[in-house]
Design an enzyme around this catalytic site. Structure first.
Site, PDB file in Angstrom:
ATOM      1  N   LEU A  36       4.179  36.164  23.565  1.00 47.14           N
ATOM      2  CA  LEU A  36       5.297  36.664  22.755  1.00 47.14           C
ATOM      3  C   LEU A  36       6.100  35.519  22.146  1.00 47.14           C
ATOM      4  O   LEU A  36       7.297  35.369  22.392  1.00 47.14           O
ATOM      5  CB  LEU A  36       6.195  37.612  23.565  1.00 47.14           C
ATOM      6  N   ASP A  60       0.878  33.073  29.116  1.00 49.93           N
ATOM      7  CA  ASP A  60       0.498  31.988  28.201  1.00 49.93           C
ATOM      8  C   ASP A  60      -0.952  31.600  28.499  1.00 49.93           C
ATOM      9  O   ASP A  60      -1.317  31.466  29.683  1.00 49.93           O
ATOM     10  CB  ASP A  60       1.451  30.807  28.470  1.00 49.93           C
ATOM     11  N   GLU A  85      -1.263  29.539  17.381  1.00 50.65           N
ATOM     12  CA  GLU A  85      -0.256  29.300  16.350  1.00 50.65           C
ATOM     13  C   GLU A  85      -1.030  29.374  15.044  1.00 50.65           C
ATOM     14  O   GLU A  85      -2.064  28.712  14.894  1.00 50.65           O
ATOM     15  CB  GLU A  85       0.389  27.918  16.533  1.00 50.65           C
ATOM     16  N   THR A 131     -11.202  30.560  11.817  1.00 49.61           N
ATOM     17  CA  THR A 131     -10.778  30.670  10.417  1.00 49.61           C
ATOM     18  C   THR A 131     -11.699  29.889   9.482  1.00 49.61           C
ATOM     19  O   THR A 131     -12.345  28.919   9.905  1.00 49.61           O
ATOM     20  CB  THR A 131      -9.334  30.117  10.298  1.00 49.61           C
ATOM     21  N   ASP A 132     -11.723  30.290   8.222  1.00 46.85           N
ATOM     22  CA  ASP A 132     -12.482  29.523   7.214  1.00 46.85           C
ATOM     23  C   ASP A 132     -11.819  28.177   6.912  1.00 46.85           C
ATOM     24  O   ASP A 132     -12.437  27.300   6.309  1.00 46.85           O
ATOM     25  CB  ASP A 132     -12.655  30.336   5.923  1.00 46.85           C
ATOM     26  N   GLU A 133     -10.548  28.012   7.347  1.00 44.63           N
ATOM     27  CA  GLU A 133      -9.818  26.792   6.983  1.00 44.63           C
ATOM     28  C   GLU A 133     -10.409  25.546   7.622  1.00 44.63           C
ATOM     29  O   GLU A 133     -10.146  24.429   7.176  1.00 44.63           O
ATOM     30  CB  GLU A 133      -8.332  26.951   7.324  1.00 44.63           C
ATOM     31  N   TYR A 157      -2.886  22.754  11.473  1.00 44.38           N
ATOM     32  CA  TYR A 157      -3.388  24.066  11.916  1.00 44.38           C
ATOM     33  C   TYR A 157      -4.918  24.082  11.903  1.00 44.38           C
ATOM     34  O   TYR A 157      -5.556  24.384  12.926  1.00 44.38           O
ATOM     35  CB  TYR A 157      -2.844  25.188  11.021  1.00 44.38           C
ATOM     36  N   SER A 158      -5.510  23.762  10.758  1.00 45.08           N
ATOM     37  CA  SER A 158      -6.974  23.891  10.673  1.00 45.08           C
ATOM     38  C   SER A 158      -7.661  22.867  11.577  1.00 45.08           C
ATOM     39  O   SER A 158      -8.730  23.154  12.142  1.00 45.08           O
ATOM     40  CB  SER A 158      -7.460  23.794   9.229  1.00 45.08           C
ATOM     41  N   LYS A 161      -7.653  24.376  14.995  1.00 44.36           N
ATOM     42  CA  LYS A 161      -8.660  25.448  15.111  1.00 44.36           C
ATOM     43  C   LYS A 161     -10.068  24.840  15.151  1.00 44.36           C
ATOM     44  O   LYS A 161     -10.937  25.301  15.891  1.00 44.36           O
ATOM     45  CB  LYS A 161      -8.544  26.433  13.938  1.00 44.36           C
ATOM     46  N   ASN A 256      -3.396  32.602  -6.137  1.00 41.25           N
ATOM     47  CA  ASN A 256      -2.137  33.092  -5.558  1.00 41.25           C
ATOM     48  C   ASN A 256      -1.248  33.766  -6.603  1.00 41.25           C
ATOM     49  O   ASN A 256      -0.683  34.836  -6.357  1.00 41.25           O
ATOM     50  CB  ASN A 256      -1.364  31.927  -4.925  1.00 41.25           C
ATOM     51  N   ASP A 286       4.500  21.779  -4.045  1.00 39.64           N
ATOM     52  CA  ASP A 286       3.255  22.176  -3.388  1.00 39.64           C
ATOM     53  C   ASP A 286       3.267  21.805  -1.901  1.00 39.64           C
ATOM     54  O   ASP A 286       3.954  20.866  -1.491  1.00 39.64           O
ATOM     55  CB  ASP A 286       2.071  21.486  -4.083  1.00 39.64           C
TER      56      ASP A 286
END
Ligand code: NAD
Ligand code: TYD
Length: 351
Positions: A36, A60, A85, A131-133, A157-158, A161, A256, A286
């Site tokens: 949470l 967690d 995250e 993810t694809d990232e 982030y990527s 992952k 976008n 950007d």
């Protein structure tokens, strides 16, 4: 009948997945373990939380003891790992939590599953949602990402992952753990936290605020309706081969700015404001390291497992816009508290 541990089930995709799964597999037991964070909300599971087959554990994925208790106490034989995250902009402002949850948390979960499952002779499955990232940025016109595309993550982030994907792969190669990895494109639909592009655009439009578009707005994402992602995960869980990776995508690339305009135009019809909503579009600096294009080649899913998306973008975005119009109280509750601090840091103003 399965005993499924879902991590991160109080977030956007996890909550949609639990709702999807109880409808189709009402005999399966589902244990939702979620810390949470700002992104998790047990309210997303209203009406599910009273079902006898469902249990919520406030925990967690870094807490090894808690995981051990759940694996043993619930005789878990299947894991669907969503907890992460998930927001690129937050990973730029503060990467620590991403490394902790996405890398170390995934490692702790793998360790707990390995310890509980022994020689994996019980038909267990560990599905890691990615993810694809992780593949980085595609040039215009370049072929879409296949499962063998080289990893080249560009954001914290990527990168986190990607690291988790590598750990999952290694647990299969080294220990024989029956893992499955899915790499999916951008999801949209009900219950998505309003920091992400589509809900942010809807709410900022309705609230008369600037609609921030990064850079020139011509960045491309492939969008998949969240229910199609859930269906893809179900398909891989049931038919995928252990150790394999499956790319899941919408075959639905959009710039976008075109999505933002589409949402504005539809809102002009559904809930007209004083002026056309497009007038609120504001081009802003950007995102650093912004990936220019993502596109998924879902051919393996199609060929090997017979999966393809069922929702077209026109109907998916219509349902999504209407869901946010009908659930303004949910949005207000999600955005109270911590979100205001994030929004001020990211956009320099109050949400
Ligand atoms: P989300 O941010 O909406 O939800 C994440 C959930 O994980 C929240 O409920 C949060 O409380 C929980 N969580 C975070 N840290 C935790 C921890 N340490 N222990 C236990 N729970 C924790 O994310 P989402 O959009 O639903 O994404 C779910 C998964 O799908 C993620 O792994 C993400 O990388 C992946 N994914 C997302 C998208 C997308 O477009 N949203 C696309 C492809 C893949
Ligand atoms: P987002 O929803 O954050 O998903 P991701 O970065 O994981 O793809 O962003 C989708 C696209 O929209 C991405 O190219 C960044 C862009 N974007 C904006 O232009 N403005 C915004 O305020 C946000 C949040 C995103």
């Amino acid at each position: 009948m399965r005993n499924i541990l879902i991590t991160g089930g109080a977030g956007f995709i996890g909550a949609n997945f639990i709702r999807y799964w109880v409808d189709r597999h009402p005999g399966d037991r589902m244990v939702n373990l979620d810390a949470l964070t700002y992104a998790g909300n047990p309210e997303n599971l209203a009406a599910i939380d009273t079902l006898p087959v469902y249990r919520f554990v406030h925990g967690d994925i870094n807490d090894r003891q808690c995981l051990e208790e759940v694996f043993a106490g619930e005789a878990i034989d299947t894991v669907v790992h969503f907890a992460a995250e998930s927001h690129v902009d937050r990973s730029i402002l503060g990467p620590d939590a991403f490394i902790r949850t996405n890398v170390h948390g995934t490692f702790t979960l793998l360790e707990a599953a390995k310890a509980a499952w022994g020689d994996f002779a019980g038909g267990q499955r560990f599905l890691h949602v990615s993810t694809d990232e992780v593949y980085g940025s595609l040039e215009a016109g370049a072929p879409a990402f296949t499962e063998t595309h080289a990893y080249a993550p560009n954001s914290p982030y990527s990168a986190s992952k990607a690291a988790s994907d590598h750990l999952v792969r290694a647990y299969h190669r080294t220990y024989g753990m029956p893992v499955l990895t899915t790499n999916c494109s951008n999801n949209y639909g009900p219950y998505q936290f309003p920091e992400k592009l589509i809900p942010l655009t809807i709410l900022n439009a309705l609230e008369g605020k600037p609609i921030p578009v990064y850079g020139d707005g011509r960045t491309i994402r492939d969008w998949l309706y969240v229910e199609d992602h859930c269906n893809g995960i179900e398909t891989v869980l049931e038919g995928g081969r252990p150790g394999e990776v499956y790319n899941i995508g919408g075959i639905n690339e959009w710039q976008n700015i075109d999505i933002v305009h589409l949402i504005c135009d539809r809102l002009d019809e559904l809930q007209p404001g004083a002026a056309p909503y497009r007038e609120q579009v504001t081009f802003v600096t950007d995102r650093p390291g912004h990936d220019r294009r993502y596109a998924i080649d879902a051919g393996k899913m199609q060929r090997e497992l017979g999966w393809s998306p069922r929702h077209d973008f026109a109907s998916g975005i219509e349902q999504t816009i209407r869901w946010y119009l009908d659930n303004r109280d949910w949005c207000d509750r999600m955005r109270s508290g911590e979100y205001q601090n994030y929004y001020r840091k990211q956009y320099g103003r109050q949400a």
